[in-house]
Design an enzyme around this catalytic site. Structure first.
Site, PDB file in Angstrom:
ATOM      1  CE  LYS A  22     -39.696  16.896   3.851  1.00  0.00           C
ATOM      2  NZ  LYS A  22     -40.927  16.455   4.540  1.00  0.00           N
ATOM      3  CG  ASN A  23     -39.315  14.272   7.115  1.00  0.00           C
ATOM      4  OD1 ASN A  23     -39.836  15.342   6.781  1.00  0.00           O
ATOM      5  ND2 ASN A  23     -39.477  13.144   6.438  1.00  0.00           N
ATOM      6  CB  CYS A 117     -51.540  14.553   1.059  1.00  0.00           C
ATOM      7  SG  CYS A 117     -50.327  13.301   1.365  1.00  0.00           S
ATOM      8  NE  ARG A 122     -48.946  11.482   5.044  1.00  0.00           N
ATOM      9  CZ  ARG A 122     -47.911  12.289   4.830  1.00  0.00           C
ATOM     10  NH1 ARG A 122     -47.829  12.975   3.722  1.00  0.00           N
ATOM     11  NH2 ARG A 122     -46.968  12.394   5.722  1.00  0.00           N
ATOM     12  CG  ASP A 308     -39.987   9.600   3.175  1.00  0.00           C
ATOM     13  OD1 ASP A 308     -41.149   9.427   2.769  1.00  0.00           O
ATOM     14  OD2 ASP A 308     -39.720  10.197   4.239  1.00  0.00           O
ATOM     15  NE  ARG A 400     -44.158  20.286   0.899  1.00  0.00           N
ATOM     16  CZ  ARG A 400     -45.079  19.483   1.372  1.00  0.00           C
ATOM     17  NH1 ARG A 400     -45.954  18.927   0.571  1.00  0.00           N
ATOM     18  NH2 ARG A 400     -45.155  19.215   2.658  1.00  0.00           N
TER      19      ARG A 400
HETATM   20  N1  EPU Z   1     -51.284   6.694  10.427  1.00  0.00           N
HETATM   21  C1  EPU Z   1     -52.526   6.450  10.942  1.00  0.00           C
HETATM   22  N2  EPU Z   1     -52.971   7.253  11.968  1.00  0.00           N
HETATM   23  C2  EPU Z   1     -52.225   8.266  12.476  1.00  0.00           C
HETATM   24  C3  EPU Z   1     -50.947   8.503  11.932  1.00  0.00           C
HETATM   25  C4  EPU Z   1     -50.516   7.696  10.905  1.00  0.00           C
HETATM   26  O1  EPU Z   1     -53.230   5.536  10.515  1.00  0.00           O
HETATM   27  O2  EPU Z   1     -52.697   8.955  13.393  1.00  0.00           O
HETATM   28  C5  EPU Z   1     -50.787   5.851   9.314  1.00  0.00           C
HETATM   29  C6  EPU Z   1     -50.548   6.651   8.026  1.00  0.00           C
HETATM   30  O3  EPU Z   1     -51.715   6.801   7.263  1.00  0.00           O
HETATM   31  C7  EPU Z   1     -49.504   5.805   7.327  1.00  0.00           C
HETATM   32  C8  EPU Z   1     -48.679   5.245   8.519  1.00  0.00           C
HETATM   33  O4  EPU Z   1     -49.490   5.389   9.660  1.00  0.00           O
HETATM   34  O5  EPU Z   1     -50.102   4.753   6.653  1.00  0.00           O
HETATM   35  C9  EPU Z   1     -47.363   5.923   8.758  1.00  0.00           C
HETATM   36  O6  EPU Z   1     -47.519   7.331   8.770  1.00  0.00           O
HETATM   37  P1  EPU Z   1     -46.675   8.296   9.703  1.00  0.00           P
HETATM   38  O7  EPU Z   1     -47.572   8.902  10.716  1.00  0.00           O
HETATM   39  O8  EPU Z   1     -45.453   7.594  10.188  1.00  0.00           O
HETATM   40  O9  EPU Z   1     -46.254   9.420   8.667  1.00  0.00           O
HETATM   41  P2  EPU Z   1     -46.006  10.926   9.018  1.00  0.00           P
HETATM   42  O10 EPU Z   1     -45.501  11.016  10.408  1.00  0.00           O
HETATM   43  O11 EPU Z   1     -47.183  11.722   8.626  1.00  0.00           O
HETATM   44  C10 EPU Z   1     -43.489  11.023   8.358  1.00  0.00           C
HETATM   45  C11 EPU Z   1     -42.668  11.806   7.369  1.00  0.00           C
HETATM   46  C12 EPU Z   1     -42.983  11.328   5.960  1.00  0.00           C
HETATM   47  C13 EPU Z   1     -42.658   9.837   5.880  1.00  0.00           C
HETATM   48  C14 EPU Z   1     -43.441   9.067   6.937  1.00  0.00           C
HETATM   49  C15 EPU Z   1     -43.098   7.588   6.997  1.00  0.00           C
HETATM   50  C16 EPU Z   1     -42.383  13.914   8.529  1.00  0.00           C
HETATM   51  C17 EPU Z   1     -42.676  15.364   8.602  1.00  0.00           C
HETATM   52  N3  EPU Z   1     -42.966  13.226   7.529  1.00  0.00           N
HETATM   53  O12 EPU Z   1     -44.836  11.298   8.011  1.00  0.00           O
HETATM   54  O13 EPU Z   1     -42.148  12.061   5.076  1.00  0.00           O
HETATM   55  O14 EPU Z   1     -42.982   9.341   4.608  1.00  0.00           O
HETATM   56  O15 EPU Z   1     -43.180   9.636   8.243  1.00  0.00           O
HETATM   57  O16 EPU Z   1     -41.756   7.405   7.237  1.00  0.00           O
HETATM   58  O17 EPU Z   1     -41.614  13.388   9.322  1.00  0.00           O
HETATM   59  C18 EPU Z   1     -41.494  12.997   3.015  1.00  0.00           C
HETATM   60  O18 EPU Z   1     -40.522  13.512   3.600  1.00  0.00           O
HETATM   61  O19 EPU Z   1     -41.594  12.974   1.762  1.00  0.00           O
HETATM   62  C19 EPU Z   1     -42.559  12.371   3.798  1.00  0.00           C
HETATM   63  C20 EPU Z   1     -43.760  12.112   3.298  1.00  0.00           C
END
Ligand code: EPU
Length: 421
Positions: A22-23, A117, A122, A308, A400
């Site tokens: 998915k990711n 969320c 996030r 995850d 999902r």
């Molecule tokens: N963060 C910030 N600012 C930003 C972006 C992120 O402070 O602009 C913080 C977030 O709040 C969090 C940390 O950085 O504390 C890491 O978040 P990240 O941006 O890496 O998460 P994401 O890209 O939104 C992806 C996966 C998630 C997975 C996380 C961490 C996808 C679509 N989603 O989310 O997947 O948990 O990376 O590995 O790739 C899941 O599949 O269940 C899922 C939640």
């Protein structure tokens, strides 16, 4: 609303195939927007989040063509509206992934600002700051990120992430792929899904190097061509089925996966007493009928233990021998499953960002509620080992991210059934 009914106590046994990730599929689909000609994406998982992305393309005027093998052809030239509306973004935060490619390819993008969320606040400030560093004019207005490129287009830059962000890194790689000059992303995400995306861009004629390290360099090009790309295997789905076998004292073989991207998870499973055997594209796990031993976990960005997989290991620890401490360092509120597991007889205490899990002899089936994707997976795992019946509500969260979860578990001998609601 559909529910899952599970009668626990059967050790899982058998072989199943792992689906596309998915990711990885989500950024790969967003990346098709960068091509001058259509792209075809293969090995797409059949998941609700993928349908949401297709719906988002539909809103923008792009009608992807799906063939019988679930390959999707996307022709970005048919785009009419450069807006990702709130109604879709609120159901899937990963919609933010269209921001970078839409802006770089079409010069403008309006994407609803995702809110908090179930697992944390996030924010997406790093996505926005990175694009601004490339010259984008961005304002946050009416709950939307409204972005435009200057007349000279986006330019290369050096951008340091304060926090490692997976989709942040992906968004900036996609925007930089069509920017003028060189972009260097520091403290970038090293996740395998980022590598998959970079490989797709390179196949389209882009120049991305350093993926898989914390410094990624992108030499912008004038145009990218469409390509055919097959999405990598889902490492979190793989890990979840391995824990399902481990928690039930079972023996499984998972095919079409990649053991090299699951090292941190496999090490912890071995520590928990699992015998693991791997080949190029398969992983076998055998508990030899034994109960798992408790393991300590600390989540962190790849290659460390993935957030995850945290909920699934809390479920495993809850019936293990001993006490396991699980520390969550990525998201501030990712312990909602703990309260549901305790309703099933688990003994878990939360202290700050650590869950202290004291293994119990057995869990008892109960009606429980899914709160997010991985939390729901942990409830399924608990249900598989609990005495009696577990009824899981709000399983749209599971749909999902887990393709045909009940069919796959049934193939492994689990007593699980979907009840249409
Ligand atoms: N963060 C910030 N600012 C930003 C972006 C992120 O402070 O602009 C913080 C977030 O709040 C969090 C940390 O950085 O504390 C890491 O978040 P990240 O941006 O890496 O998460 P994401 O890209 O939104 C992806 C996966 C998630 C997975 C996380 C961490 C996808 C679509 N989603 O989310 O997947 O948990 O990376 O590995 O790739 C899941 O599949 O269940 C899922 C939640």
């Amino acid at each position: 609303m559909d529910k899952l009914r599970i009668v626990g106590g059967t050790p899982l046994n058998g072989e199943i195939r792992i689906s596309g990730a998915k990711n990885s599929a989500l950024p790969i689909l967003a990346c098709t927007l960068l091509g001058d000609t259509p792209s075809t994406v293969q090995n797409l998982p059949h998941l609700h989040d993928i349908t949401t992305m297709i719906e988002l393309f539909g809103c923008m005027g792009i009608q992807p063509i799906i063939d019988e093998k679930l390959s999707l052809e996307v022709d970005a030239n048919t785009i009419k509206t450069l807006v990702a509306p709130y109604d879709l973004v609120k159901t899937m935060r990963a919609s933010i992934l269209v921001l970078g490619p839409m802006l770089a390819r079409f010069g403008k993008a309006e994407v609803a600002l995702p809110g908090g969320c179930a697992i944390g606040s996030r924010p997406v400030d790093l996505h926005v700051r990175g694009l601004q560093a490339m010259g984008a004019n961005i304002k946050i207005e009416d709950g939307y990120i409204k972005a435009e490129i200057p007349s000279a287009g986006l330019h290369g830059t050096t951008f340091m992430f304060d926090t490692v962000s997976v989709t942040g890194t992906e968004n900036l790689i996609m925007a930089a792929a069509l920017a003028k000059g060189k972009t260097i992303l520091q403290n970038a995400a090293k996740e395998p899904e980022v590598i998959d995306l970079a490989n797709m861009i390179n196949q389209m004629g882009g120049h991305v190097t350093g993926m898989g390290t914390d410094t990624i360099t992108i030499e912008g090009v004038g145009h990218l061509q469409g390509t055919t790309f097959s999405v990598m295997a889902d490492r979190i789905e793989t890990g979840t089925y391995l824990v399902a076998a481990a928690i039930t004292g079972g023996k499984v073989k998972l095919k079409d996966t990649d053991p090299s991207i699951l090292e941190a998870v496999l090490i912890k499973l071995q520590e928990a007493g699992a015998n693991i055997d791997t080949g190029r594209n398969w992983i076998a796990l055998d508990m030899k009928g034994n109960k798992p031993k408790a393991v300590n976990i600390r989540t962190a960005p790849y290659p460390a233990f993935p957030t995850d997989m945290q909920a699934q290991f809390i479920a495993l620890n809850s019936v293990a021998e001993g006490i396991g401490k699980v520390t969550e360092t990525i998201f501030e509120n990712r312990f909602m499953h703990v309260y549901e597991l305790n309703r099933m007889g688990a003994q878990i205490l939360i202290e700050g960002n650590t869950a202290i899990v004291k293994g119990v002899d057995s869990l008892k089936g109960a009606p429980v509620m899914a709160t997010d994707l991985r939390a729901s997976a942990s409830l399924v795992l608990a249900g598989l080992v609990a005495q009696g019946e577990t009824l899981i509500d709000r399983i749209y969260h599971i749909d999902r991210g887990y393709q045909c979860i009940e069919e796959k578990l049934q193939l492994l001998g689990a007593k699980i059934k979907r009840i249409a609601g």
